[in-house]
Enzyme design. Structure first.
Site, PDB file in Angstrom:
ATOM      1  N   ASP A 235      66.101 -36.253   7.577  1.00 38.12           N
ATOM      2  CA  ASP A 235      65.568 -36.228   6.215  1.00 38.12           C
ATOM      3  C   ASP A 235      65.136 -34.802   5.883  1.00 38.12           C
ATOM      4  OD1 ASP A 235      64.626 -37.121   3.765  1.00 38.12           O
ATOM      5  OD2 ASP A 235      62.747 -37.876   4.581  1.00 38.12           O
TER       6      ASP A 235
ATOM      7  N   GLU B 101      64.589 -46.414  -0.343  1.00 39.20           N
ATOM      8  CA  GLU B 101      64.794 -45.690   0.910  1.00 39.20           C
ATOM      9  C   GLU B 101      66.213 -45.985   1.395  1.00 39.20           C
ATOM     10  OE1 GLU B 101      63.294 -43.211   1.995  1.00 39.20           O
ATOM     11  OE2 GLU B 101      61.427 -43.280   0.906  1.00 39.20           O
TER      12      GLU B 101
END
Length: 147
Positions: free
Chosen positions: A56, A44
């Site tokens: 995102d 991540e």
């Protein structure tokens, strides 16, 4: 008739099958390993515990596991708030564990690959070709399907 009793963290406590109880309740134990969690965290934001919100692809993700608000809701809304939990490593890790316990087994499977792909693509993420690239990142971080 099978009745399942589930606690607040979505853990099956028992199942009533007439006069007997079993603890499987037709669900596969969906315990994600610490190794697999570490690989997910690593890909991540490099497991940066100070990471805040990041766009995102049209929605915000937050914290070392880059958790979206709907994911946090699905994991049982741990902590005092979405923002607080996702930025706290232990709370965010617990959220991922609860999410995998909730959806692993009956939506997908119980391998690290299944969990990683669910983390990236939702409850049925293991069946989406869109999560193939994410799984490749997890493998490159040192995890195998059996991790």
């Amino acid at each position: 008739m099978q009745l399942c009793y589930i606690d607040a963290s979505y853990s099956v406590i028992s199942a009533n099958h007439g006069n007997s109880f079993d603890y499987q309740c037709g669900l596969i134990d969906a315990g994600i390993s610490n190794t697999c969690l570490d690989c997910i965290c690593e890909v991540e934001p490099n497991c940066d515990k100070e990471t805040g919100y990041a766009d995102d692809g049209g929605s915000d993700s937050c914290g070392p596991f880059q958790i979206k608000k709907v994911y946090w809701i699905d994991c049982g809304r741990p902590g005092d708030s979405y923002e607080e939990c996702t930025k706290d490593y232990e709370c965010a890790k617990g959220c991922v564990q609860a999410y995998m316990e909730r959806y692993g087994g009956w939506k997908c499977g119980t391998t690290c690959e299944d969990y990683a792909r669910m983390h990236n693509g939702g409850p049925k993420g293991c069946k989406k070709s869109a999560t193939d690239g994410y799984w490749n990142k997890i493998r490159n971080a040192g995890c195998s399907s059996d991790s």
